[in-house]
Design a protein around this motif. Structure first.
Motif, short mmCIF file in Angstrom:
data_model
loop_
_atom_site.label_atom_id
_atom_site.label_comp_id
_atom_site.label_asym_id
_atom_site.label_seq_id
_atom_site.Cartn_x
_atom_site.Cartn_y
_atom_site.Cartn_z
N PRO A 156 64.72 4.90 20.18
CA PRO A 156 65.65 3.87 20.66
C PRO A 156 65.49 3.64 22.16
CG PRO A 156 66.80 5.92 20.32
CD PRO A 156 65.40 6.13 19.80
N LEU A 157 66.01 2.52 22.66
CA LEU A 157 65.95 2.23 24.10
C LEU A 157 66.54 3.37 24.92
CD1 LEU A 157 66.87 -1.56 24.33
CD2 LEU A 157 64.63 -0.51 24.64
N SER A 158 67.53 4.04 24.38
CA SER A 158 68.16 5.13 25.11
C SER A 158 67.22 6.33 25.28
CB SER A 158 69.43 5.57 24.40
OG SER A 158 69.13 6.03 23.09
N ALA A 159 66.13 6.37 24.53
CA ALA A 159 65.18 7.49 24.65
C ALA A 159 64.61 7.58 26.06
CB ALA A 159 64.05 7.36 23.64
N VAL A 160 64.39 6.44 26.71
CA VAL A 160 63.80 6.49 28.05
C VAL A 160 64.74 7.17 29.03
CG1 VAL A 160 64.50 4.26 29.05
CG2 VAL A 160 62.31 5.23 29.64
N GLY A 199 63.87 13.47 21.36
CA GLY A 199 63.75 13.01 19.99
C GLY A 199 62.85 11.81 19.84
N ALA A 200 61.87 11.68 20.74
CA ALA A 200 60.96 10.53 20.71
C ALA A 200 59.52 11.03 20.74
CB ALA A 200 61.21 9.63 21.92
N GLY A 201 58.65 10.37 19.99
CA GLY A 201 57.23 10.69 20.02
C GLY A 201 56.58 10.03 21.22
N ALA A 202 55.64 10.72 21.88
CA ALA A 202 54.98 10.20 23.08
C ALA A 202 53.55 9.81 22.77
CB ALA A 202 55.00 11.26 24.18
#
Length: 107
Positions: free
Chosen positions: A52-56, A23-26
């Motif tokens: 969010p930080l949790s995306a990593v 759910g994160a854009g790269a």
């Protein structure tokens, strides 16, 4: 991309898919962008994920399922270093806004 950049194609595809899975854009950032402009083979890839930080954590898990090896992970800062199966080093970080108590202090 030209032939000098061919080894990075599959890696970039996996990074984009992992970002979507999380759910994160790269976004490709850093020296690899310069290398692309100069038609050079990148030495490593720096990728920023918007989320969010949790995306990593989710991105690292998705990449490990694709055969990447996690060499370092810093969940507090939303960063990680991975090695793709062909050996290319990949640094990932989430975009974030920070405030510091003084210059050089950790957030």
């Amino acid at each position: 991309m030209n032939d000098a950049e061919a080894p990075a194609r599959g890696v970039l595809r996996a990074l984009a898919e992992a970002g979507g899975d999380a759910g994160a854009g790269a976004y490709l950032v850093g020296g690899a962008v310069r290398d692309r402009l100069l038609s050079r083979r990148p030495l490593d890839l720096d990728v920023a994920y918007e989320g969010p930080l949790s995306a990593v954590t989710r991105v690292v898990s998705a990449l490990e399922r694709r055969g990447f090896a996690c060499e370092a992970r810093h969940e507090r800062f939303g960063t990680a270093t991975l090695r793709e199966p062909g050996g290319l080093r990949v640094d990932v970080a989430t975009t974030r806004e920070e405030e510091y108590a003084h210059p050089g202090a950790l957030p």
